[in-house]
Motif scaffolding. Sequence first.
Motif, PDB file in Angstrom:
ATOM      1  N   MET A 158       5.085  -6.081   4.073  1.00 59.06           N
ATOM      2  CA  MET A 158       3.677  -6.370   4.370  1.00 59.06           C
ATOM      3  C   MET A 158       2.971  -5.178   5.026  1.00 59.06           C
ATOM      4  O   MET A 158       1.759  -5.024   4.896  1.00 59.06           O
ATOM      5  N   LYS A 159       3.738  -4.332   5.711  1.00 55.13           N
ATOM      6  CA  LYS A 159       3.130  -3.149   6.312  1.00 55.13           C
ATOM      7  C   LYS A 159       2.660  -2.194   5.216  1.00 55.13           C
ATOM      8  O   LYS A 159       1.545  -1.665   5.265  1.00 55.13           O
ATOM      9  N   LYS A 160       3.507  -2.009   4.208  1.00 51.71           N
ATOM     10  CA  LYS A 160       3.127  -1.127   3.097  1.00 51.71           C
ATOM     11  C   LYS A 160       2.011  -1.766   2.269  1.00 51.71           C
ATOM     12  O   LYS A 160       1.163  -1.064   1.716  1.00 51.71           O
ATOM     13  N   LEU A 161       2.023  -3.110   2.178  1.00 54.73           N
ATOM     14  CA  LEU A 161       0.956  -3.803   1.448  1.00 54.73           C
ATOM     15  C   LEU A 161      -0.392  -3.510   2.110  1.00 54.73           C
ATOM     16  O   LEU A 161      -1.370  -3.176   1.432  1.00 54.73           O
ATOM     17  N   GLU A 162      -0.450  -3.635   3.450  1.00 58.54           N
ATOM     18  CA  GLU A 162      -1.716  -3.377   4.139  1.00 58.54           C
ATOM     19  C   GLU A 162      -2.125  -1.916   4.005  1.00 58.54           C
ATOM     20  O   GLU A 162      -3.305  -1.603   3.833  1.00 58.54           O
ATOM     21  N   GLU A 163      -1.151  -1.001   4.082  1.00 59.26           N
ATOM     22  CA  GLU A 163      -1.460   0.419   3.916  1.00 59.26           C
ATOM     23  C   GLU A 163      -2.045   0.683   2.531  1.00 59.26           C
ATOM     24  O   GLU A 163      -2.982   1.477   2.382  1.00 59.26           O
ATOM     25  N   ALA A 164      -1.489   0.008   1.514  1.00 62.96           N
ATOM     26  CA  ALA A 164      -1.988   0.189   0.149  1.00 62.96           C
ATOM     27  C   ALA A 164      -3.420  -0.331   0.021  1.00 62.96           C
ATOM     28  O   ALA A 164      -4.266   0.284  -0.637  1.00 62.96           O
ATOM     29  N   VAL A 165      -3.699  -1.463   0.668  1.00 62.11           N
ATOM     30  CA  VAL A 165      -5.049  -2.038   0.625  1.00 62.11           C
ATOM     31  C   VAL A 165      -6.047  -1.100   1.308  1.00 62.11           C
ATOM     32  O   VAL A 165      -7.106  -0.773   0.767  1.00 62.11           O
ATOM     33  N   ARG A 166      -5.690  -0.651   2.507  1.00 59.31           N
ATOM     34  CA  ARG A 166      -6.611   0.201   3.268  1.00 59.31           C
ATOM     35  C   ARG A 166      -6.761   1.600   2.659  1.00 59.31           C
ATOM     36  O   ARG A 166      -7.704   2.327   2.975  1.00 59.31           O
ATOM     37  N   SER A 167      -5.836   1.983   1.793  1.00 60.89           N
ATOM     38  CA  SER A 167      -5.928   3.302   1.155  1.00 60.89           C
ATOM     39  C   SER A 167      -7.036   3.350   0.106  1.00 60.89           C
ATOM     40  O   SER A 167      -7.430   4.418  -0.344  1.00 60.89           O
ATOM     41  N   ILE A 168      -7.535   2.186  -0.283  1.00 63.40           N
ATOM     42  CA  ILE A 168      -8.620   2.134  -1.271  1.00 63.40           C
ATOM     43  C   ILE A 168      -9.925   2.551  -0.595  1.00 63.40           C
ATOM     44  O   ILE A 168     -10.392   1.902   0.348  1.00 63.40           O
ATOM     45  N   LYS A 169     -10.501   3.638  -1.043  1.00 59.45           N
ATOM     46  CA  LYS A 169     -11.731   4.174  -0.461  1.00 59.45           C
ATOM     47  C   LYS A 169     -12.864   4.104  -1.486  1.00 59.45           C
ATOM     48  O   LYS A 169     -12.688   4.493  -2.635  1.00 59.45           O
TER      49      LYS A 169
END
Length: 231
Positions: A158-169
């Motif tokens: 879930m940590k990597k999932l959130e990082e992937a979501v927030r990486s969308i700019k």
Amino acid sequence: MSVAFYDLGSATGLKKLDEYLLTRSYITGYQASKDDITVYVAFSGAPSSSYVNTSRWYNHIDALLRISGVSGEGCGVTVEGCAPAEAVATPPAEDSKAAAAEDDDDDDDVDLFGEETEEEKKAAEERAASLKASSKKKESGKSSVLLDVKPWDDETDMKKLEEAVRSIKMEGLLWGASKLVPVGYGIKKLQIMMTIVDDLVSVDTLIEEHLTTEPTNEYVQSCDIVAFNKI
């Protein structure tokens, strides 16, 4: 229903607020409101990062105030020793009376029937142009959106999932507060807030072309809109 907080300058008061924000993105409701501003102005500065939930909330409200402002009404909140948000910007009655008296004195020196000078005409034209530009900017509204982001299974990081979501700019997209919510069978979903400029960001496009496609779909199984509020 009114919410009350006490002594936010002490460890006890901060701990109470931190526990309160454990399951909430905002002080009341699902969008930033005057209740958040009332609590925000009670702080002289950013709270310690050791109060994880309070620090996350404070930084999100601080960002909203810098970018889009807060217009939600809220349900009513009080903080001991702090004036309500509206009162903070209201000058004391005596100051208002003094200002009014000064204005009256100044009016005596103004020739209301004199001819308008070139400088006054230029100033009036600049004010009109400024108002026109300001009205155009306001045409592009903003929205506060709450998303449910679901993983594939209980083994998804879930940590990597959130990082992937927030990486969308994207231009006009600002990610906000988030939390993990248990779904069942050991699975948790990510609940995350975002603020968007309506003319620049389509939530459907964001989900279909970014959140559920490569590389993000390595962690994200699906996304749902939980709440969508105009700011």
